[in-house]
Scaffold this active site. Structure first.
Site, short mmCIF file in Angstrom:
data_model
loop_
_atom_site.label_atom_id
_atom_site.label_comp_id
_atom_site.label_asym_id
_atom_site.label_seq_id
_atom_site.Cartn_x
_atom_site.Cartn_y
_atom_site.Cartn_z
N ASP A 32 59.98 16.41 82.73
CA ASP A 32 60.91 15.67 83.61
C ASP A 32 60.96 16.31 84.99
O ASP A 32 61.58 15.77 85.92
CB ASP A 32 62.31 15.54 82.98
CG ASP A 32 62.98 16.88 82.76
OD1 ASP A 32 62.33 17.92 82.93
OD2 ASP A 32 64.18 16.88 82.41
N SER A 33 60.25 17.44 85.17
CA SER A 33 60.06 18.00 86.51
C SER A 33 59.38 16.98 87.42
O SER A 33 59.39 17.13 88.64
CB SER A 33 59.23 19.29 86.43
OG SER A 33 58.08 19.10 85.64
N ASP A 65 58.85 15.00 77.71
CA ASP A 65 60.25 15.40 77.83
C ASP A 65 61.18 14.23 77.59
O ASP A 65 60.93 13.12 78.08
CB ASP A 65 60.52 15.91 79.26
CG ASP A 65 60.58 17.42 79.34
OD1 ASP A 65 60.78 18.08 78.30
OD2 ASP A 65 60.43 17.94 80.46
N LYS A 112 59.98 16.90 73.77
CA LYS A 112 60.68 18.16 74.07
C LYS A 112 62.09 17.81 74.52
O LYS A 112 62.28 16.85 75.26
CB LYS A 112 59.96 18.96 75.15
CG LYS A 112 60.71 20.24 75.54
CD LYS A 112 59.87 21.18 76.38
CE LYS A 112 59.81 20.87 77.84
NZ LYS A 112 61.13 20.81 78.55
N GLU A 129 62.62 29.60 78.95
CA GLU A 129 62.53 29.55 80.42
C GLU A 129 63.45 30.58 81.06
O GLU A 129 64.65 30.64 80.75
CB GLU A 129 62.87 28.14 80.94
CG GLU A 129 62.82 28.08 82.46
CD GLU A 129 62.70 26.67 83.04
OE1 GLU A 129 62.54 25.70 82.28
OE2 GLU A 129 62.77 26.56 84.29
O1 KIV Z 1 59.85 19.57 82.98
C1 KIV Z 1 59.17 20.60 82.97
O2 KIV Z 1 58.26 20.73 83.78
C2 KIV Z 1 59.50 21.63 81.98
C3 KIV Z 1 58.88 22.98 82.02
C4 KIV Z 1 58.99 23.73 80.75
C5 KIV Z 1 57.68 23.28 82.70
O3 KIV Z 1 60.29 21.38 81.15
#
Ligand code: KIV
Length: 276
Positions: free
Chosen positions: A49-50, A88, A118, A186
């Site tokens: 989700d980044s 995500d 995730k 993280e």
């Molecule tokens: O959204 C993301 O990029 C993440 C990281 C663990 C890289 O959750």
């Protein structure tokens, strides 16, 4: 349109089985061309989700939607042959109840072909993780700094220093006991990441954690130097493509203004050249 899982790619069990064998390599991806570049080098690729901050210019991940994740998930799936795809769950798509989480996780997997989801959270998400795993959805957990909670964590701070360490350890055990096949750690201190890695039977994937984790992940635009708004300490820039791309754009603009682009080799004659 639904997507089908690729037969040759590793699945959650394969990733879990890498613990203690070989370091697990992963990066984020949001587009087909980038997924193609990393496919042969990564064990799994995360549609993170980044994407909201990296590609859409948002100031946090909080306003990323299911639709954005599905759009980018489909694009990444088109670029992968051999790496597993994890996606995500965006903020507010799973926190309300295990049932809400199941509905949205199933949709993400069905529409993108991702082999796992995730989600962020420790003890408080254990019941949801158990619910999903029992119903056929492999879950990668994410603890320590969880960017979807920056408003309650007070920013992007290191998590688990001193007295906070026990809470992160408890989160790690809770998600592993609930059935997560791996867990992202993280921005936690190195020693804490090492102890959690030693204690858990599932792989830890570090980002700002420790080289002793079972695997590592980075945001691809960070390590390639495309995302320049800020650079966390844990990011290593392997190449600085952002400035190189800007220099190329500036050169193009100058050539257009000077009428030196297009040159003779970029334009077409009235008649096709004779074959002789
Ligand atoms: O959204 C993301 O990029 C993440 C990281 C663990 C890289 O959750």
């Amino acid at each position: 349109m639904s997507a089908t899982a690729r037969k040759s790619a590793p699945n959650a069990d394969d990733i879990r089985a890498l613990k203690g064998q070989t370091p697990i390599v992963s990066l984020t991806a949001y587009t087909t061309p980038m997924a193609r570049l990393m496919d042969a080098h990564c064990d799994f690729v995360l549609v993170g989700d980044s994407v909201g901050m990296v590609l859409h210019g948002l100031s946090s991940t909080l306003s990323v939607t299911m639709e954005m994740m599905i759009l980018h998930g489909k694009a990444v799936a088109r670029g992968l042959q051999s790496a597993m795809m994890v996606i995500d769950m965006p903020f507010s798509s799973y926190e309300e109840s295990p049932e809400q989480a199941f509905r949205n996780a199933a949709r993400l997997m069905a529409e993108t072909g991702a082999a796992a989801v995730k989600l962020e959270g420790g003890i408080e998400m254990a019941e949801t993780i158990r619910f999903l795993v029992k119903r056929g959805i492999p879950v990668m957990a994410h603890i320590g700094l969880t960017p979807q909670s920056i408003n309650t964590l007070g920013g992007y701070k290191v998590q688990g220093r001193d007295a906070q360490a026990d809470a992160v350890i408890a989160d790690a055990h809770a998600v592993a006991d609930a059935g997560a096949f791996s867990v992202v750690l993280e921005k936690v201190p190195q020693n804490l990441a090492d102890s959690i890695t030693a204690e858990l039977a599932i792989p830890t994937i570090g980002i700002g954690a420790s080289a002793g984790c079972d695997g590592q992940i980075l945001v691809v635009d960070d390590m390639l130097g495309f995302f320049t708004a800020f650079k966390p300490k844990f990011v290593k820039r392997y190449v600085d493509l952002g400035p190189a791309a800007e220099a190329a754009i500036a050169e193009y603009a100058a050539e257009v203004r000077a009428r030196t682009f297009p040159a003779a080799e970029h334009v077409f004659a009235d008649q096709a050249p004779s074959k002789g």
